[in-house]
Design a protein around this motif. Structure first.
Motif, PDB file in Angstrom:
ATOM      1  N   LYS A  56       0.818  -1.210   0.000  1.00  0.00           N
ATOM      2  CA  LYS A  56       0.000   0.000   0.000  1.00  0.00           C
ATOM      3  C   LYS A  56       0.858   1.270   0.000  1.00  0.00           C
ATOM      4  N   ASN A  57       2.148   1.103  -0.225  1.00  0.00           N
ATOM      5  CA  ASN A  57       3.115   2.205  -0.242  1.00  0.00           C
ATOM      6  C   ASN A  57       3.269   2.873   1.121  1.00  0.00           C
ATOM      7  N   GLN A  58       2.965   2.137   2.180  1.00  0.00           N
ATOM      8  CA  GLN A  58       3.154   2.665   3.527  1.00  0.00           C
ATOM      9  C   GLN A  58       4.554   2.327   4.027  1.00  0.00           C
ATOM     10  N   LEU A  59       5.178   3.304   4.657  1.00  0.00           N
ATOM     11  CA  LEU A  59       6.531   3.117   5.186  1.00  0.00           C
ATOM     12  C   LEU A  59       6.512   2.086   6.313  1.00  0.00           C
ATOM     13  N   LYS A  60       7.387   1.078   6.173  1.00  0.00           N
ATOM     14  CA  LYS A  60       7.452   0.014   7.172  1.00  0.00           C
ATOM     15  C   LYS A  60       8.869  -0.263   7.660  1.00  0.00           C
ATOM     16  N   GLY A  61       9.843   0.514   7.167  1.00  0.00           N
ATOM     17  CA  GLY A  61      11.181   0.254   7.663  1.00  0.00           C
ATOM     18  C   GLY A  61      12.267   1.041   6.954  1.00  0.00           C
ATOM     19  N   TRP A  62      13.476   0.803   7.429  1.00  0.00           N
ATOM     20  CA  TRP A  62      14.689   1.445   6.906  1.00  0.00           C
ATOM     21  C   TRP A  62      15.811   0.423   6.954  1.00  0.00           C
ATOM     22  N   ARG A  63      16.652   0.451   5.935  1.00  0.00           N
ATOM     23  CA  ARG A  63      17.740  -0.529   5.885  1.00  0.00           C
ATOM     24  C   ARG A  63      19.018   0.121   5.373  1.00  0.00           C
ATOM     25  N   ASN A  64      20.122  -0.151   6.061  1.00  0.00           N
ATOM     26  CA  ASN A  64      21.447   0.260   5.611  1.00  0.00           C
ATOM     27  C   ASN A  64      22.060  -0.936   4.892  1.00  0.00           C
ATOM     28  N   LEU A  65      22.223  -0.839   3.590  1.00  0.00           N
ATOM     29  CA  LEU A  65      22.691  -1.972   2.814  1.00  0.00           C
ATOM     30  C   LEU A  65      24.162  -2.280   3.058  1.00  0.00           C
ATOM     31  N   SER A  66      24.899  -1.288   3.565  1.00  0.00           N
ATOM     32  CA  SER A  66      26.324  -1.510   3.829  1.00  0.00           C
ATOM     33  C   SER A  66      26.560  -2.260   5.132  1.00  0.00           C
ATOM     34  N   SER A  67      25.777  -1.910   6.170  1.00  0.00           N
ATOM     35  CA  SER A  67      25.983  -2.512   7.490  1.00  0.00           C
ATOM     36  C   SER A  67      24.939  -3.570   7.842  1.00  0.00           C
ATOM     37  N   ASN A  68      23.881  -3.681   6.990  1.00  0.00           N
ATOM     38  CA  ASN A  68      22.744  -4.578   7.248  1.00  0.00           C
ATOM     39  C   ASN A  68      21.926  -4.163   8.470  1.00  0.00           C
ATOM     40  N   GLU A  69      22.170  -2.994   8.997  1.00  0.00           N
ATOM     41  CA  GLU A  69      21.339  -2.475  10.087  1.00  0.00           C
ATOM     42  C   GLU A  69      19.957  -2.151   9.538  1.00  0.00           C
ATOM     43  N   GLU A  70      18.914  -2.425  10.316  1.00  0.00           N
ATOM     44  CA  GLU A  70      17.577  -2.093   9.855  1.00  0.00           C
ATOM     45  C   GLU A  70      16.649  -1.776  11.016  1.00  0.00           C
ATOM     46  N   ILE A  71      15.621  -0.984  10.711  1.00  0.00           N
ATOM     47  CA  ILE A  71      14.559  -0.658  11.654  1.00  0.00           C
ATOM     48  C   ILE A  71      13.256  -1.038  10.979  1.00  0.00           C
ATOM     49  N   LEU A  72      12.437  -1.846  11.661  1.00  0.00           N
ATOM     50  CA  LEU A  72      11.221  -2.365  11.037  1.00  0.00           C
ATOM     51  C   LEU A  72       9.991  -2.068  11.876  1.00  0.00           C
ATOM     52  N   ALA A  73       8.868  -1.861  11.167  1.00  0.00           N
ATOM     53  CA  ALA A  73       7.581  -1.660  11.844  1.00  0.00           C
ATOM     54  C   ALA A  73       6.638  -2.808  11.570  1.00  0.00           C
ATOM     55  N   THR A  74       7.175  -3.914  11.030  1.00  0.00           N
ATOM     56  CA  THR A  74       6.354  -5.075  10.707  1.00  0.00           C
ATOM     57  C   THR A  74       7.194  -6.335  10.810  1.00  0.00           C
ATOM     58  N   ASP A  75       6.535  -7.454  11.074  1.00  0.00           N
ATOM     59  CA  ASP A  75       7.223  -8.747  11.076  1.00  0.00           C
ATOM     60  C   ASP A  75       7.210  -9.383   9.685  1.00  0.00           C
ATOM     61  N   ASN A  76       6.313  -8.908   8.832  1.00  0.00           N
ATOM     62  CA  ASN A  76       6.186  -9.447   7.479  1.00  0.00           C
ATOM     63  C   ASN A  76       7.058  -8.637   6.523  1.00  0.00           C
ATOM     64  N   THR A  77       8.268  -9.115   6.276  1.00  0.00           N
ATOM     65  CA  THR A  77       9.222  -8.351   5.469  1.00  0.00           C
ATOM     66  C   THR A  77       9.401  -8.920   4.063  1.00  0.00           C
ATOM     67  N   GLU A  78       8.679  -9.973   3.720  1.00  0.00           N
ATOM     68  CA  GLU A  78       8.916 -10.665   2.453  1.00  0.00           C
ATOM     69  C   GLU A  78       8.664  -9.795   1.228  1.00  0.00           C
ATOM     70  N   ASN A  79       7.608  -9.004   1.256  1.00  0.00           N
ATOM     71  CA  ASN A  79       7.214  -8.259   0.058  1.00  0.00           C
ATOM     72  C   ASN A  79       7.494  -6.753   0.159  1.00  0.00           C
ATOM     73  N   LEU A  80       8.338  -6.366   1.077  1.00  0.00           N
ATOM     74  CA  LEU A  80       8.647  -4.947   1.202  1.00  0.00           C
ATOM     75  C   LEU A  80       9.531  -4.478   0.046  1.00  0.00           C
ATOM     76  N   LYS A  81       9.199  -3.306  -0.491  1.00  0.00           N
ATOM     77  CA  LYS A  81       9.975  -2.709  -1.579  1.00  0.00           C
ATOM     78  C   LYS A  81      11.049  -1.793  -1.005  1.00  0.00           C
TER      79      LYS A  81
END
Length: 237
Positions: A146-171
């Motif tokens: 639904k284009n709702q923000l659910k997280g942030w990811r640092n691709l270099s360090s693999n650090e991430e902040i998530l607002a959902t447990d369902n991460t499979e289909n996140l863009k």
């Protein structure tokens, strides 16, 4: 609609120019970034803009005065003696805004259609909408179907902040440095002083609607390095 241009940063990536000037006055084909973005905002009917200043603030203020504020209303949000980053800068300028407003980084050059962006934001009644695109970046925002923000990811360090447990289909999409904000956002900010607005978004996405507006395929250049100035000069004449 009013707008705010973030122009207070030190612009360290644009050295040596920023050793003696603010990044907002870095020229692209002879025209400073600040002027280009004022003209861009004016082309969409925005005639009242807040510009925050810190690094070589007097040069920005003098430039605007010399050009009669380019025929519109421009307010200065002075952050001297301490630059407040994006979050602190917004809080410092909040008294200028009583309705939805647009924010963008002064060193971004884009062909994003603001009319489409504003229409989508208002139709969805999001507290915040973020312009994003599919491009190379070490840091990505994560959105659901639904284009709702659910997280942030640092691709270099693999650090991430998530607002959902369902991460499979996140863009994964990169933030374009352009926001649309409802003033009620300020009620959710409890940080003080110098802080990034992304810290607020990472908390708020868990309880409220922050939308992404995907403008992939359009032009967006972060004019943060001398090499990107050359890239911008090929497109923005």
């Amino acid at each position: 609609m009013k707008a705010m241009l973030f122009a207070a940063g030190l612009g360290t990536r644009l050295k040596p120019f920023t050793e003696n000037h603010p990044k907002a006055l870095a020229p692209v084909n002879g025209k400073p970034l600040l002027q280009r973005n004022i003209e861009y905002l004016k082309s969409y009917g925005i005639t009242e803009i807040v510009v925050n200043v810190f690094h070589f603030a007097d040069q920005i203020i003098d430039f605007l005065q010399e050009n009669n504020n380019f025929g519109i209303t421009i307010h200065i949000s002075d952050e001297r003696p301490e630059v407040l980053e994006t979050g602190g800068g917004l809080v410092n300028a909040q008294h200028f805004f009583d309705d939805d407003f647009l924010v963008m980084n002064v060193d971004i050059l884009t062909d994003l259609n603001l009319s489409h962006f504003i229409k989508a934001h208002q139709e969805e009644n999001a507290i915040v909408s973020l312009a994003v695109s599919d491009r190379n970046s070490s840091r990505k925002l994560l959105f659901d179907e639904k284009n709702q923000l659910k997280g942030w990811r640092n691709l270099s360090s693999n650090e991430e902040i998530l607002a959902t447990d369902n991460t499979e289909n996140l863009k994964e999409l990169a933030f374009s440095g352009i926001h649309l904000i409802q003033p009620k956002l300020f009620e959710s900010i409890h940080f003080q002083g110098k802080f990034s607005i992304m810290k607020v978004y990472m908390e708020l996405m868990k309880v409220d609607t922050i939308l992404g507006f995907d403008h992939s395929g359009g032009v967006l250049i972060d004019v943060g390095r001398p090499s990107s100035v050359l890239e911008a000069e090929e497109i923005f004449k």
